[in-house]
Design a protein around this motif. Structure first.
Motif, short mmCIF file in Angstrom:
data_model
loop_
_atom_site.label_atom_id
_atom_site.label_comp_id
_atom_site.label_asym_id
_atom_site.label_seq_id
_atom_site.Cartn_x
_atom_site.Cartn_y
_atom_site.Cartn_z
N VAL A 151 0.92 -1.40 -0.29
CA VAL A 151 0.05 0.17 -0.37
C VAL A 151 0.91 1.10 -0.14
N GLN A 152 0.23 2.40 -0.38
CA GLN A 152 1.29 3.83 -0.41
C GLN A 152 0.94 4.45 0.54
N THR A 153 2.16 4.83 1.37
CA THR A 153 2.88 5.31 3.17
C THR A 153 1.55 6.59 3.08
N GLY A 154 0.48 6.69 4.10
CA GLY A 154 -0.20 7.59 3.90
C GLY A 154 -1.45 7.96 4.10
N THR A 155 -1.89 7.12 2.42
CA THR A 155 -3.10 6.70 1.91
C THR A 155 -4.23 6.82 3.36
#
Length: 265
Positions: A151-155
């Motif tokens: 997953v993309q960090t902070g999403t």
């Protein structure tokens, strides 16, 4: 003494000249300061096609890029893009390093405590992407807890994994891999380092078509939803100006035309 007096007089005169030339800002608020400067600095993470990415010539392209460029035009200012990792964007708005940010942001109560949002301009879905030949089964979303996931960090997807699966003990922390960039995660997916990647549905479609060897096995609303532009907290004037322009663009079908341009095959 005369020389000292003469020097002080020169300093006073120079100060008056600088003031007359606009050496100090007289803006009543952030929006007025932007208009006086003639530039709005906008942050994005240009790794999320078709919302924001960089073409072969190094130009930023995408749905969000075209939308924000038109908003700047209607504000009567030029746009200066600042590309940075997604999880740095909110802090950059808070600290005044940029004036606003557009990067497929979804509203969340946690984010709303420190920054403000524009009205929604688009509604998104989430997607699970796997490599072709994936032997697992994802009958319902929580089945991804059985795999190594990215997953993309902070999403908001990061938040969904953390709150729904990791915090409840369904997904071991060591099986959740966070990435600064979605394209990096998709490459790891291709190479077998992770088994499932969660992202917004539209960018997932674009990367599947671009990279090959990948397929989407699920899409629906889990963590995503309406997308908003991020602005500084309590910046009512800028918020109102952007919301008014978004309403104009919706009424004129400008946003619908962008969706057709970027989201239809």
């Amino acid at each position: 003494m005369k020389r000292i007096g003469f020097f002080v007089s020169l300093l006073v005169a120079a100060s008056l000249v600088l003031s007359a030339c606009g050496g100090g800002s007289t803006a009543a608020n952030h929006l007025e300061a932007i208009k006086q400067a003639g530039v709005i600095k906008v942050g994005t993470s240009a790794d999320y096609p078709p919302f924001e990415s960089v073409d072969a010539s190094g130009n930023k392209i995408g749905f969000d890029i075209d939308l924000m460029t038109e908003i700047a035009k209607r504000l009567g200012v030029k746009i200066e893009w600042v590309d940075m990792p997604f999880d740095s964007l909110i802090a950059a708005v808070q600290e005044g390093k940029i004036d606003a940010s557009i990067s497929a942001f979804n509203y969340s109560e946690e984010r709303d405590q420190t920054i403000d949002f524009s009205d929604a301009y688009y509604t998104s879905e989430d997607a699970f992407t796997v490599a072709e030949g994936f032997a697992g089964t994802i009958a319902n979303p929580e089945d991804v807890a059985n795999f190594k996931v990215g997953v993309q960090t902070g999403t908001t997807q990061d938040g969904w994994f953390t709150d729904t699966l990791v915090a409840t003990g369904k997904l071991p922390e060591e099986n959740l891999f966070r990435y600064d960039r979605v394209d990096q995660a998709m490459l790891d997916l291709q190479n077998g380092r992770i088994e499932v990647m969660m992202s917004d549905y539209i960018p997932a479609q674009a990367l599947v078509a671009q990279l090959g060897g990948l397929t989407i096995v699920y899409h629906g609303v889990l963590s995503s939803g309406p997308m908003n532009i991020v602005i500084p907290n309590d910046d009512k004037e800028l918020q109102q100006a952007i919301n008014e322009i978004l309403k104009q663009l919706q009424d004129e079908d400008f946003i619908n035309d962008l969706a057709v341009k970027y989201f239809t095959e």
